[in-house]
Write an enzyme that holds these catalytic residues in place. Structure first.
Site, short mmCIF file in Angstrom:
data_model
loop_
_atom_site.label_atom_id
_atom_site.label_comp_id
_atom_site.label_asym_id
_atom_site.label_seq_id
_atom_site.Cartn_x
_atom_site.Cartn_y
_atom_site.Cartn_z
NE ARG A 139 71.05 31.51 75.69
CZ ARG A 139 69.76 31.24 75.57
NH1 ARG A 139 69.33 30.42 74.65
NH2 ARG A 139 68.87 31.79 76.36
CB THR B 224 66.53 38.35 73.74
OG1 THR B 224 65.24 38.02 73.22
CG2 THR B 224 66.44 38.61 75.22
CD GLU C 140 88.46 45.99 76.26
OE1 GLU C 140 88.95 47.14 76.29
OE2 GLU C 140 88.68 45.13 77.13
CE LYS D 296 63.97 35.70 76.04
NZ LYS D 296 63.44 36.55 77.14
CG ASP E 50 62.78 43.84 78.52
OD1 ASP E 50 63.15 43.31 77.46
OD2 ASP E 50 63.03 43.38 79.66
CE1 TYR F 276 88.52 41.44 75.24
CE2 TYR F 276 89.84 39.47 75.51
CZ TYR F 276 88.96 40.40 76.03
OH TYR F 276 88.52 40.28 77.32
C1 PLP Z 1 64.20 36.94 78.30
C2 PLP Z 1 63.98 38.29 78.87
C3 PLP Z 1 65.04 39.09 79.30
C4 PLP Z 1 66.46 38.62 79.49
O1 PLP Z 1 67.10 37.93 78.56
P1 PLP Z 1 68.48 37.19 78.94
O2 PLP Z 1 69.11 37.06 77.60
O3 PLP Z 1 68.07 35.90 79.56
O4 PLP Z 1 69.24 38.03 79.86
C5 PLP Z 1 64.78 40.38 79.71
N1 PLP Z 1 63.54 40.86 79.74
C6 PLP Z 1 62.48 40.11 79.37
C7 PLP Z 1 61.13 40.72 79.42
C8 PLP Z 1 62.66 38.80 78.94
O5 PLP Z 1 61.61 38.08 78.60
#
Ligand code: PLP
Length: 446
Positions: A262, A253, A83, A256, A227, A81
């Site tokens: 993840r 993320t 935080e 990907k 994003d 843990y």
């Molecule tokens: C994949 C993705 C996310 C979210 O990712 P998660 O890990 O599934 O929450 C957010 N924005 C865009 C543009 C994405 O392609």
């Protein structure tokens, strides 16, 4: 004593006296031990292992992590843990956790040339929501790519917290070209006077013009949130332009193209850093997932190597080859091609819609997504990505082979026998390539 890590752990006798050579840590994934303890669950994992090995994995958001990343995920930090932030935790015993997070932050900053990184978001969505929490107030106006054109759930979907808390207005892509319509975006920005402009998509195959986004945001006094969940891995390898110099905050993320565990992260300059950190903890999350943060550090280390840069170049080369090979076989390709790992194909010329096409491909073991086509009229296409098959070591020749298998699957229709034959050909191609260098494609189940 060169014993396998799992066995050393299982047979270590407490209290064995005498000086010993440093031994392998007594942890680590042991599929064999799991199989003995819990055969029911182990069988599920083995089936997933086979599915990943024997099919063609073209989901654009997926990849195969390295054994090193998996080892960090299965490390004792999974028990910890933590935080708060390094040197300011609410729990005792955080020395190793602090060091792992410091390494992850240092590597993320170096990899992306950012002044500040927050590596705690549990997912990409958590990162985006934290960016909103840091920069916006409830009810603020925000511009984002419409969901019908490739915007993400967190970009104002009424089914998502974002759509409930903020006043989203959608900009769109040009139906004729599939490209972001910057003139429409600029007009909207002047009219709506948003507090933030969001740049990012789940299905945009081209590089956004980050300088244009910055200019439009500046013109109306908005901040720019990028994003970059999809392209951030290409950015790490130098195969796509970086949003970091342009954005107030970059959300991403780590799982990907970037090929880590993840999870999510945030990159920003020194100014919003403190607000960003507070928006993650304590505003939207509490305990950080320290095993995942350690695995992010491992992935950032891998992404800084020359062979990762080479990998991202091959990802784009393969996506271009696959787009071309699909077009040769009659599919429409949105924007006419790709700059990234991602292809949006329109199967309408083959008299199929995205959902039916996805199902036919799935029956053959070719795994991908359907997605909205950027015409704003509800039509659906197919989204494909080359991050995973490129990790397997496939090249342009295999992309042509994949397009051929896709064309056969789409032409076959729902004949189980033909789908079975095709499945065999898909399996043959997929298992000829290991999912990570050093991992055999034909590994037996535990
Ligand atoms: C994949 C993705 C996310 C979210 O990712 P998660 O890990 O599934 O929450 C957010 N924005 C865009 C543009 C994405 O392609």
């Amino acid at each position: 004593m060169p014993t396998a890590a799992a066995d050393a752990g299982a047979t270590a006798q407490p209290g064995t006296a005498g000086p010993r050579a440093p031994r392998e840590p007594a942890y680590g994934p042991s599929a064999g031990a799991l199989g003995r303890q819990d055969p029911e669950l182990a069988a599920v994992l083995a089936a997933e292992e086979r599915r990943q090995a024997e099919g063609l994995q073209l989901v654009a958001a997926e990849n195969f992590t390295s054994p090193a990343v998996l080892a960090a995920l299965a490390s004792p930090l999974a028990n910890k843990y933590a935080e708060g932030y390094p040197d300011a935790r609410h729990h005792g015993g955080c020395e190793a956790a602090d060091e792992a997070e410091r390494i992850a932050v240092r590597r993320a900053c170096a990899l992306f040339g950012a002044e500040h990184a927050n590596v705690q978001p549990h997912s990409g969505s958590s990162a985006v929501l934290a960016a909103y929490a840091a920069l916006l107030r409830p009810g603020d106006a925000v511009l984002a790519l419409g969901l019908a054109y490739g915007g993400h759930l967190t970009h104002g979907s009424p089914a998502n917290l974002s759509g409930r808390c903020f006043g989203f207005t959608a900009y769109r892509t040009d139906p004729a070209t599939g490209l972001i319509d910057y003139d429409q975006l600029r007009d909207l920005a002047r009219r709506v006077r948003p507090r933030a402009v969001v740049c990012g998509s789940i299905s945009y195959p081209r590089h956004p013009d980050y300088a244009a986004f910055r200019e439009i945001a500046d013109e109306c006094g908005a901040c720019l949130i990028v994003d970059a969940a999809h392209p951030i891995g290409l950015v790490a390898g130098g195969a796509a332009p970086s949003p970091v110099p342009y954005a107030d905050v970059v959300c991403a993320t780590t799982h990907k193209v970037l090929r880590g565990p993840r999870g999510g992260m945030l990159l920003c300059g020194a100014e919003p850093a403190e607000r960003i950190d507070r928006a993650v903890f304590p505003f939207t999350q509490s305990g950080a997932q320290m095993h995942s943060i350690a695995a992010k550090a491992v992935a950032f280390g891998e992404a800084a190597e020359a062979d990762f840069a080479e990998y991202t170049g091959r990802v784009v080369m393969n996506a271009r080859a696959l787009a071309g090979a699909l077009a040769e076989r009659g599919a429409g390709i949105v924007t006419g091609g790709t700059d990234t790992h991602l292809i949006v194909a329109d199967p309408a010329p083959l008299r199929l819609d995205g959902r039916a096409a996805k199902a036919r491909l799935a029956a053959a073991g070719i795994v991908l997504d359907s997605c909205a086509l950027p015409y704003g009229d509800g039509r659906r296409g197919l989204r494909l990505g080359t991050a995973a098959v490129t990790t397997q070591g496939m090249g342009p020749g295999e992309m042509d082979h994949i397009a051929e298998l896709c064309a056969l699957a789409l032409a076959e229709g729902p004949h189980p026998e033909a789908a079975g034959r095709l499945r065999g050909r898909v399996r043959e191609l997929a298992t000829a390539f290991p999912r990570f260098p050093g991992i055999r494609a034909d590994m037996p189940p535990p």
